[in-house]
Design a protein around this motif. Structure first.
Motif, short mmCIF file in Angstrom:
data_model
loop_
_atom_site.label_atom_id
_atom_site.label_comp_id
_atom_site.label_asym_id
_atom_site.label_seq_id
_atom_site.Cartn_x
_atom_site.Cartn_y
_atom_site.Cartn_z
N LEU A 22 54.89 -5.12 28.44
CA LEU A 22 54.85 -5.61 29.71
C LEU A 22 53.68 -5.93 30.16
N LYS A 23 53.32 -7.15 30.87
CA LYS A 23 52.24 -7.67 31.29
C LYS A 23 51.50 -6.64 32.30
N ASP A 24 52.35 -6.06 33.21
CA ASP A 24 51.76 -4.97 34.04
C ASP A 24 52.63 -3.67 33.44
N ARG A 25 51.61 -2.86 32.82
CA ARG A 25 52.34 -1.64 32.21
C ARG A 25 52.18 -0.32 32.94
N SER A 26 52.39 -0.59 34.31
CA SER A 26 52.57 0.60 35.29
C SER A 26 54.24 1.25 35.09
N ALA A 29 56.67 -0.70 36.93
CA ALA A 29 57.25 -1.97 36.09
C ALA A 29 58.07 -1.47 35.06
N ASP A 68 56.27 -0.99 25.77
CA ASP A 68 56.58 -0.14 26.96
C ASP A 68 57.98 0.38 27.13
N SER A 100 57.61 -11.06 33.16
CA SER A 100 57.07 -9.71 33.21
C SER A 100 56.45 -9.58 31.77
#
Length: 112
Positions: A22-26, A29, A68, A100
């Motif tokens: 993912l671009k946002d690896r939070s 997300a 992820d 994403s």
């Protein structure tokens, strides 16, 4: 009939594995993608096994890739997989989530 010969008389299943980075690896997300996978991808006709999860970061071995979310689906046969690929729910999952994704890796194989 032996077990081995019985195994070869039926059409093989098709395993479909997708690894998402993912671009946002939070965590939020990651949880969103997992939730959408369950919403859009589970319970398609011909699915005999479905699971989605995260990379086990404690298994930091060189053979484990960096991703992820992992999606694992086993279809009864190739026609079930092919129908899934063009289904409205699968296409909606892609449309809702593709922005994403930094990267996806897909592996398909026949399994007995």
């Amino acid at each position: 009939m032996t077990l081995n010969s019985k195994r070869h008389t039926r059409m093989p299943n098709l395993a479909h594995h997708v690894f998402f980075t993912l671009k946002d690896r939070s965590n939020a997300a990651v949880e969103h993608l997992i939730s959408d996978a369950h919403k859009y991808l589970d319970e398609h006709d011909g699915v005999v096994d479905f699971s989605v999860g995260v990379r086990d970061k404690e298994l930091a071995r060189p053979v484990n890739g960096d991703f992820d979310v992992s999606l694992h689906m086993v279809f009864a046969d190739r026609p079930a997989h092919d129908a899934y690929q063009v289904s409205d729910r699968h296409q909606e999952f892609i449309a809702q989530n593709k922005d994403s994704w930094a990267n996806t890796i897909i592996y398909d194989s026949t399994v007995n």
